[in-house]
Each structure stands twice: as C-alpha cells, then as structure tokens.
Design an enzyme around this catalytic site. Sequence first.
Site, mmCIF file in Angstrom:
data_model
loop_
_atom_site.group_PDB
_atom_site.id
_atom_site.type_symbol
_atom_site.label_atom_id
_atom_site.label_comp_id
_atom_site.label_asym_id
_atom_site.label_seq_id
_atom_site.Cartn_x
_atom_site.Cartn_y
_atom_site.Cartn_z
ATOM 1 C CG ASP A 13 21.003 19.691 7.079
ATOM 2 O OD1 ASP A 13 22.065 20.174 7.492
ATOM 3 O OD2 ASP A 13 20.440 20.053 6.030
ATOM 4 N N GLY A 15 21.687 15.833 12.373
ATOM 5 C CA GLY A 15 21.912 16.144 13.798
ATOM 6 C C GLY A 15 23.311 15.725 14.233
ATOM 7 C CE LYS A 16 26.615 15.789 9.187
ATOM 8 N NZ LYS A 16 25.267 15.996 8.626
ATOM 9 C CG ASN A 38 29.764 22.042 2.150
ATOM 10 O OD1 ASN A 38 30.555 22.002 3.096
ATOM 11 N ND2 ASN A 38 29.730 21.095 1.230
ATOM 12 N N GLY A 40 26.487 22.935 8.121
ATOM 13 C CA GLY A 40 25.920 23.777 9.175
ATOM 14 C C GLY A 40 25.505 22.872 10.307
ATOM 15 C CG HIS A 41 27.727 20.462 11.751
ATOM 16 N ND1 HIS A 41 28.985 19.927 11.711
ATOM 17 C CD2 HIS A 41 27.133 20.086 10.595
ATOM 18 C CE1 HIS A 41 29.145 19.255 10.578
ATOM 19 N NE2 HIS A 41 28.038 19.341 9.873
ATOM 20 N NE ARG A 144 47.726 16.677 -11.602
ATOM 21 C CZ ARG A 144 48.035 15.802 -12.538
ATOM 22 N NH1 ARG A 144 48.943 14.880 -12.291
ATOM 23 N NH2 ARG A 144 47.452 15.839 -13.705
ATOM 24 C CD GLN A 224 29.090 18.302 3.322
ATOM 25 O OE1 GLN A 224 30.176 17.765 3.236
ATOM 26 N NE2 GLN A 224 28.960 19.506 3.824
ATOM 27 C CB THR A 301 21.386 28.232 1.923
ATOM 28 O OG1 THR A 301 20.699 26.995 2.165
ATOM 29 C CG2 THR A 301 22.764 27.939 1.371
ATOM 30 N N GLY A 302 19.504 28.909 4.747
ATOM 31 C CA GLY A 302 18.146 29.270 5.165
ATOM 32 C C GLY A 302 17.068 28.651 4.282
ATOM 33 C CE LYS A 331 15.142 17.820 13.771
ATOM 34 N NZ LYS A 331 15.483 18.894 12.809
ATOM 35 C CB SER A 413 18.923 12.786 19.486
ATOM 36 O OG SER A 413 18.670 14.159 19.618
#
Length: 429
Positions: A13, A15-16, A38, A40-41, A144, A224, A301-302, A331, A413
């Site tokens: 998280d 800021g990717k 998993n 979230g961008h 496998r 991640q 997931t909020g 940020k 940024s």
Amino acid sequence: MTNVTVIGSQWGDEGKGKIVDWLSSRADTVVRFQGGHNAGHTLVIDGTEYKLSLLPSGIVRKGKMSVIGNGVVVDPNALLDEIDRVAKKGVEISPENLKLADNAHLILPVHQAVDKAFEAARGKSSIGTTGRGIGPTYEDKVARRGIRVCDLRDKDLLKEKVERLMVHHNALLKGLGAEEITPESVMEGLNKISDEILSFACPVWKILDEAKAKGQRILFEGAQGFMLDVDHGTYPFVTSSNTVSAQAATGSGVGPKTAGYVLGITKAYTTRVGSGPFPTELEDNTGQRLGERGHEFGTVTGRKRRCGWFDAVLVRQAIKTGGIDGIALTKLDVLDGFEEIKICTGYKLDGETLDYFPAGQAEQARVEPIYETIDGWSDTTYGARSWKDLPAAAIKYVRRVEELIEAPVALLSTSPERDDTILVHDPFQ
Ligand code: GDP
Ligand code: IMO
Ligand code: MG
C-alpha cells in the site's frame, strides 16, 4: 532500452498503483508478476478513481499491453468481475490488450475456504490474511497439485486433477471442521468461466520476448511489499510469494537482466495491514492522525491500516536486499502540519544497538526504535508538481531519508492524482 521494475519497499500500500499508472505513459507493456487479488491498487485520474487488484495498472491507458504473468495466482471469477467493473468505467479490455499466462495457477473457491479455515484455527496468532486463497494456492503450486490456466483446455485431464486436488483439500477441511466441497461443484464453476478465461491465455514469455526484440519498454508491477516477502519479510506474517525484484524475472518468464531499473515505492511514513511486528507503530493520537490524513483503510478488505513513523532501517534493508536503485517517495503531503516528524534510524535490542532488522520472530517483536527528530512544516505540499513548490523543511526531510536509506529519490508523490507527481530523475533512462 531500459525497463523498470516497481516493488513496494515496506508492507504494501505504498502507492505502487499510482506510480505504475504514471510511469506507464513511458512504457509499452505493463506486467504483473506475483501475488493475486490480495493486492489493491488505487489510481485517481482527473478525479475518477480506479481500484485494481489483478489487472496491471497500465490497463487504463490506451494502446498499452497488459500482461498477467505466470507468477500471479489468478482467481478466474475475480478477474472476470474486475474486467467487467473496470470496463464499465470506459476502459477497453480485450484479448488484444490483456494477456494471461497459460501457466499461471488458478485460485479456486476451495483455496479461500482453506485460507479462512486455517486462519480461524490459528486463533490469536492468525496472520490476518486477506482471505483470498493466496497462500493455499501457492502451496498447491509448489506441491505440484495445482490447477493452471492451460488445464482448462483439456476437460478430461482437468477432471482428474480436480478430483486428486479435492481428496487433499477435503481431508484438510474435514480435519478443520469446515464443510467439504465436491469435485463436481469445482468442475461446474470452472466450466462456466473456462472459455472466457482461455480467450486471454497465451505463452506470455513469447509476448515479452517479442516486445524486447522490438526494443519496447516493459514496466514490471510488483504487488505487496518487501516486508511481506516470504523469504525476506516478517515471516510468518508475510504473503506467500517473493515480492522482490528478482521475482519479476521468474514470475513472467524473462531473464534477470530484463528487470532494468528497480524502483522501490516508499511511503513517507509506515503502514501495515494484518498481524505481525511493526517497530515504529504508533497506537496514539499521532498514529490516528496519520491514518486519518492518509485515509489508511485497505482497498481489498476495508481494514484499518496500522500507522507509524518512517522506518529507515527497514527501507534500507529493502534497498540492499531487493536491489532497489531509487525510490518513489509517496504521501509526503500526509506529513503536512506535523510540528515534529520522527525517523527510525536504528533499533535497541536487549541493550545492544542494531542497524538492521533481525530475522527471528521474537526479536522482531522486541526491537525498540531509535528515533531522530526532524522539524515539520506548516505549509502544504499537497498537489505540488515541482521541487521548488516544496517547503524547505520538507526538502530537508526528503534529503535525510535519502541519506539514511542510501538511495536517491527518483519520484515524489504529493496527492492521489496521477499528475501530482514530481520527477526527479527518470527511471527509464
Ligand atoms: P498500492 O497497493 O501500493 O498500489 O497502494 P494503495 O493504492 O493500496 O494505497 C495507496 C493509497 O494512497 C491510495 O488510496 C492512493 O490513491 C493514495 N495515494 C497514492 N499516492 C499518494 C500521495 O502522494 N498522497 C496522498 N495523499 N495519497 C496518495
Ligand atoms: P498491495 O499490492 C498490504 C498482507 C495481508 C496479510 C498478509 C498475508 O495492495 O500493496 P495474504 O492474503 O497475502 O496471504 O495475506 O499480507 N497483504 C497486504 N498488505 N498490501 C497488500 O497488497 C497486501 N497483500 C497482502 O494483510 O497481513
Ligand atoms: Mg494496496
């Protein structure tokens, strides 16, 4: 021609998504190489917000190729839903501009059931996973017995593989007191999506090889962050993939030299979602203030993200171990208005001073941060688009960060908006 690999240098998280979207104007192809939904961008373009989990963040730009590499674990239903959701915002997505590795592994509903059942069984020592089935799918891959995109092409073989897989998982689900899942229901689910998924499937290594031969620029998009890397992170409180730049090569089928310039996306403070050690975590008003100013709630997931001061020791470790050439500091605006800002420059552990983050779980939980205090600034950096618009104290902070982490700032940024970005040096050159 230089390529660029973007990775997170903290706990995700950072800021990717915003930075990959910004950089993608300079690239021809954007490639995801690990993780799954998993991730979230969030991208903000002229006030419109796009939330991406599996689609590479270059998808919103016309004329770019988006690639989901073999290292990604793909929930086919989540992918189709996301394509639908993003297309409704006017983004064109078709087999022409989206390629899915046919050797990528599929996340099935059973992986999510097992993920949740294991988390529940861990009780107080749960990892705090996103519940997306990421870990169990990577486990099946290494063991496998996984189901890959290309398996959808051969229904007889697929049925055999699904039956074998369910013998394994139903034993686990039964042992954990969870409901068992029939192979028939798994097959039914796969039959529904297989044609559409297969329309995007191809050997992506060939697409990337052709792009290289044409001298095109490739942008690799990590998900991640370094501290969630299964080898280098805060194990066992990590995700189940390698998040470092080397994974760009194995996760997409290009050689290690193709990764190019490695850009570590780095938040001007620190956040973490889920359980596990976090030396600079602030459980007071300051942490609360960082969370509110930074809108630190997870996209997937909020969940509320845990917040703390910038940890230069961790980021320096990410730079050394992850092969990071320069960072994008994001940020910075969230720190506006703080009278004083702290940076962690080392740790105290059992009376000794450490200049690195130790590997042991108990030691990681016990280290105490050593802080350096820096003057804050009362002016705003929010929306700044040039270096000269930054207050002197903010520049001093950025310079100190560079010194401590032993790497230069390539981009800065100052808001969620695409264009509120300062280019210091171009990673593509
Ligand atoms: P990712 O997972 O690394 O792509 O990061 P996320 O998108 O999950 O989280 C970063 C959040 O911060 C998103 O909501 C972005 O819109 C936002 N963001 C990115 N860069 C900046 C910035 O410079 N300033 C502010 N205030 N927000 C930013
Ligand atoms: P992006 O790409 C932040 C965290 C989870 C949990 C741990 C393991 O948006 O930066 P998993 O579901 O992967 O098995 O969960 O990893 N996690 C993330 N934290 N950002 C992410 O992705 C994350 N993806 C997984 O919260 O602690
Ligand atoms: Mg995120």
